[in-house]
Design a protein around this motif. Structure first.
Motif, PDB file in Angstrom:
ATOM      1  N   MET A 151       0.850  -1.187   0.000  1.00  0.00           N
ATOM      2  CA  MET A 151       0.000   0.000   0.000  1.00  0.00           C
ATOM      3  C   MET A 151       0.890   1.243   0.000  1.00  0.00           C
ATOM      4  SD  MET A 151      -3.299   1.059   0.247  1.00  0.00           S
ATOM      5  CE  MET A 151      -4.263  -0.149   1.188  1.00  0.00           C
ATOM      6  N   PHE A 152       0.901   1.954  -1.132  1.00  0.00           N
ATOM      7  CA  PHE A 152       1.637   3.208  -1.265  1.00  0.00           C
ATOM      8  C   PHE A 152       0.648   4.341  -1.043  1.00  0.00           C
ATOM      9  CE2 PHE A 152       3.517   0.008  -4.003  1.00  0.00           C
ATOM     10  CZ  PHE A 152       4.893   0.185  -3.895  1.00  0.00           C
ATOM     11  N   VAL A 153       0.952   5.275  -0.160  1.00  0.00           N
ATOM     12  CA  VAL A 153       0.014   6.358   0.115  1.00  0.00           C
ATOM     13  C   VAL A 153       0.749   7.678   0.276  1.00  0.00           C
ATOM     14  CG1 VAL A 153      -1.627   4.806   1.246  1.00  0.00           C
ATOM     15  CG2 VAL A 153       0.028   6.050   2.620  1.00  0.00           C
ATOM     16  N   ALA A 154       0.017   8.754   0.019  1.00  0.00           N
ATOM     17  CA  ALA A 154       0.561  10.093   0.245  1.00  0.00           C
ATOM     18  C   ALA A 154      -0.570  11.066   0.505  1.00  0.00           C
ATOM     19  CB  ALA A 154       1.375  10.558  -0.959  1.00  0.00           C
ATOM     20  N   ASP A 155      -0.316  12.020   1.376  1.00  0.00           N
ATOM     21  CA  ASP A 155      -1.186  13.166   1.601  1.00  0.00           C
ATOM     22  C   ASP A 155      -0.365  14.415   1.325  1.00  0.00           C
ATOM     23  OD1 ASP A 155      -3.344  11.574   2.609  1.00  0.00           O
ATOM     24  OD2 ASP A 155      -2.271  11.424   4.509  1.00  0.00           O
ATOM     25  N   ARG A 156      -0.943  15.368   0.604  1.00  0.00           N
ATOM     26  CA  ARG A 156      -0.173  16.567   0.267  1.00  0.00           C
ATOM     27  C   ARG A 156       0.309  17.266   1.533  1.00  0.00           C
ATOM     28  NH1 ARG A 156       1.334  18.964  -3.934  1.00  0.00           N
ATOM     29  NH2 ARG A 156      -0.066  17.787  -5.332  1.00  0.00           N
ATOM     30  N   GLY A 157       1.620  17.459   1.588  1.00  0.00           N
ATOM     31  CA  GLY A 157       2.243  18.076   2.746  1.00  0.00           C
ATOM     32  C   GLY A 157       2.483  17.142   3.898  1.00  0.00           C
ATOM     33  N   GLY A 158       2.057  15.888   3.763  1.00  0.00           N
ATOM     34  CA  GLY A 158       2.194  14.937   4.864  1.00  0.00           C
ATOM     35  C   GLY A 158       3.141  13.790   4.595  1.00  0.00           C
ATOM     36  N   GLY A 159       3.806  13.798   3.431  1.00  0.00           N
ATOM     37  CA  GLY A 159       4.761  12.747   3.113  1.00  0.00           C
ATOM     38  C   GLY A 159       4.104  11.534   2.475  1.00  0.00           C
ATOM     39  N   ALA A 160       4.954  10.568   2.117  1.00  0.00           N
ATOM     40  CA  ALA A 160       4.518   9.336   1.471  1.00  0.00           C
ATOM     41  C   ALA A 160       5.026   8.148   2.268  1.00  0.00           C
ATOM     42  CB  ALA A 160       5.051   9.265   0.040  1.00  0.00           C
ATOM     43  N   SER A 161       4.337   7.021   2.107  1.00  0.00           N
ATOM     44  CA  SER A 161       4.758   5.824   2.829  1.00  0.00           C
ATOM     45  C   SER A 161       4.384   4.576   2.054  1.00  0.00           C
ATOM     46  CB  SER A 161       4.118   5.776   4.225  1.00  0.00           C
ATOM     47  OG  SER A 161       2.702   5.667   4.124  1.00  0.00           O
ATOM     48  N   LEU A 162       5.041   3.487   2.396  1.00  0.00           N
ATOM     49  CA  LEU A 162       4.761   2.164   1.858  1.00  0.00           C
ATOM     50  C   LEU A 162       4.525   1.233   3.035  1.00  0.00           C
ATOM     51  CD1 LEU A 162       4.657  -0.222  -0.081  1.00  0.00           C
ATOM     52  CD2 LEU A 162       7.157  -0.136  -0.236  1.00  0.00           C
TER      53      LEU A 162
END
Length: 277
Positions: free
Chosen positions: A131-142
């Motif tokens: 699961m790759f996710v990102a929120d604008r201004g909040g970073g990305a994660s796997l």
């Protein structure tokens, strides 16, 4: 947390929930591919299955029930205008051809745009359970682990993802690949542009290029790359959201060469890596 931040947080959590639910539904179809009904769109290489349609219907049903005022834009059922500032942009199965032929390079891709700007990106690859996710201004994660690109990757020492479709003349792709090889680069194409963009964010690919992508294929991945510290060609430069356009993304060290390869500059911008002499 103000009202806008709360609205975004609620949608971010929900996007992950429904991406996983949709991915598991698609995975059930994947395990029983022999029973799938397969149709074609423009040609025999542009396929759509019952799985694509059923998974998108699931996503639309879930979003309408939770956020009835939001707009919806999907590959299979088009645009449904909303009343809020938010629109969900979804590809139920990005990589339908790999899906049909039993390869694992396919995913569910969901983005949320606020007015004209992607603010949430979620890509779920069910076979690998990533699961790759990102929120604008909040970073990305796997899978919950932060993604942060360094400056080491270049066109020469990494792998460049390349996308192609029958919407683009073959020579355009051929010339890009030829120039890339002349720069001592190498390339890969796995059949899912969304997943290759996620791989850029994860540092598995150095960069990605496709001369034309639709919004549902790439908006989630572009935001994930941005939030991981990469660079992108801004999709707001497309003629319109529905029209789609050029997609470029990569680690910082690829920018100069990728802009040249894409024909956007004649030489790398000042301070950017350039091709070997």
């Amino acid at each position: 947390m103000n009202q806008t931040e709360t609205a975004l947080a609620e949608r971010s959590i929900f996007a992950r929930e429904i991406a996983r639910e949709a991915g598991l539904k698609a995975l059930a179809f994947f395990a029983d591919r022999a029973a799938l009904t397969i149709d074609t769109k423009r040609n025999a290489q542009d396929a759509v299955t019952m799985a694509d349609r059923q998974v998108e219907l699931l996503l639309r049903e879930r979003i309408r029930a939770r956020f009835p005022g939001d707009g919806l834009l999907g590959e299979e059922f088009g645009l449904e205008e909303g009343r809020s500032d938010f629109t969900w942009v979804m590809d139920p199965i990005d990589g339908t051809s790999p899906f049909i032929f039993g390869m694992d390079s396919w995913c569910v891709s969901i983005a949320v745009i606020e007015r004209d700007r992607p603010v949430i990106g979620t890509i779920y690859a069910p076979v690998a359970d990533e699961m790759f996710v990102a929120d604008r201004g909040g970073g990305a994660s796997l899978n919950g682990a932060p993604l942060r690109l360094g400056g080491e990757a270049t066109v020469q020492n990494g792998i460049v993802g390349v996308g192609a479709s029958h919407r683009i003349a073959p020579g355009v792709v051929g010339r890009f690949v030829e120039r890339l090889l002349e720069l001592e680069g190498i390339f890969i194409r796995n059949g899912s542009g969304a997943l290759m963009l996620a791989y850029v964010a994860a540092g598995r690919l150095a960069a990605y290029w496709e001369p034309h992508m639709n919004a549902w294929d790439c908006l989630a991945g572009l935001l994930i790359v941005e939030e991981a510290g990469g660079w992108i060609h801004d999709p707001r430069e497309w003629p319109s959201l529905e029209a789609g356009g050029l997609v470029l993304a990569g680690a910082a060290g690829t920018r100069g060469d990728m802009l040249m390869l894409a024909g956007l500059v004649d030489q790398p911008p000042a301070g950017q890596p350039c091709s070997p002499s």
